[in-house]
Design a protein around this motif. Sequence first.
Motif, short mmCIF file in Angstrom:
data_model
loop_
_atom_site.label_atom_id
_atom_site.label_comp_id
_atom_site.label_asym_id
_atom_site.label_seq_id
_atom_site.Cartn_x
_atom_site.Cartn_y
_atom_site.Cartn_z
N ASN A 183 44.08 74.71 44.57
CA ASN A 183 45.08 75.75 44.36
C ASN A 183 46.48 75.16 44.52
OD1 ASN A 183 44.37 75.55 47.12
ND2 ASN A 183 45.45 77.43 47.54
N ALA A 184 47.41 75.72 43.75
CA ALA A 184 48.76 75.17 43.74
C ALA A 184 49.73 76.22 43.24
CB ALA A 184 48.83 73.94 42.84
N LYS A 235 60.62 83.52 42.48
CA LYS A 235 60.34 82.97 41.16
C LYS A 235 59.28 81.89 41.34
CE LYS A 235 63.50 84.82 38.39
NZ LYS A 235 63.08 85.66 37.25
N TYR A 236 58.24 81.94 40.49
CA TYR A 236 57.19 80.95 40.63
C TYR A 236 56.65 80.55 39.26
CZ TYR A 236 53.63 84.47 39.68
OH TYR A 236 52.87 85.44 39.06
N ALA A 237 56.00 79.41 39.24
CA ALA A 237 55.35 78.91 38.02
C ALA A 237 54.14 78.09 38.44
CB ALA A 237 56.32 78.04 37.21
N PHE A 238 53.32 77.75 37.49
CA PHE A 238 52.19 76.85 37.74
C PHE A 238 51.33 77.36 38.89
CE2 PHE A 238 50.50 72.58 39.18
CZ PHE A 238 49.73 72.36 38.08
N HIS A 239 50.96 78.64 38.82
CA HIS A 239 50.12 79.20 39.87
C HIS A 239 48.66 78.98 39.52
CE1 HIS A 239 48.45 82.82 42.21
NE2 HIS A 239 48.59 81.79 43.03
N LEU A 240 47.97 78.20 40.34
CA LEU A 240 46.54 77.91 40.15
C LEU A 240 45.78 78.45 41.33
CD1 LEU A 240 46.72 74.15 39.10
CD2 LEU A 240 46.48 76.11 37.59
N SER A 273 53.70 75.50 30.74
CA SER A 273 53.91 76.71 29.95
C SER A 273 52.65 77.55 29.79
CB SER A 273 54.49 76.35 28.58
OG SER A 273 53.63 75.49 27.89
N ASP A 274 51.47 76.95 29.90
CA ASP A 274 50.23 77.71 29.74
C ASP A 274 49.69 78.27 31.05
OD1 ASP A 274 50.20 77.33 27.01
OD2 ASP A 274 48.86 75.60 27.09
N TYR A 275 50.43 78.11 32.13
CA TYR A 275 49.93 78.55 33.44
C TYR A 275 50.71 79.77 33.91
CZ TYR A 275 47.49 74.18 33.26
OH TYR A 275 46.66 73.16 32.86
N GLU A 276 50.07 80.52 34.80
CA GLU A 276 50.65 81.77 35.30
C GLU A 276 52.02 81.54 35.92
OE1 GLU A 276 48.16 83.74 38.20
OE2 GLU A 276 49.88 84.91 38.89
#
Length: 76
Positions: A19-20, A38-43, A69-72
């Motif tokens: 998870n990241a 603000k967040y990006a790249f939530h795995l 760009s393809d990640y939550e």
Amino acid sequence: MKCPFCDAEMLHGYLNCGNAIWSERKHKISTLPDTKEKYAFHLGTPLLSPHHVACDCCPSCKRLIVDTSDYENNLG
Ligand SMILES: [Zn+2]
């Protein structure tokens, strides 16, 4: 691709990870975002094997470049 920092030819491969999250703030306990940040790249936590995130690594300056760009995210 060429490294935008030092111009070396980059290696293509995979970030193998659990998870990241990329966030404006440090997460002390979990990687779940709250409503204000603000967040990006939530795995999420992987179920069977690690996540395999395609990215490039510079063998000279060791930087990673990840197209997230393809990640939550909630960046809009
Ligand atoms: Zn480099």
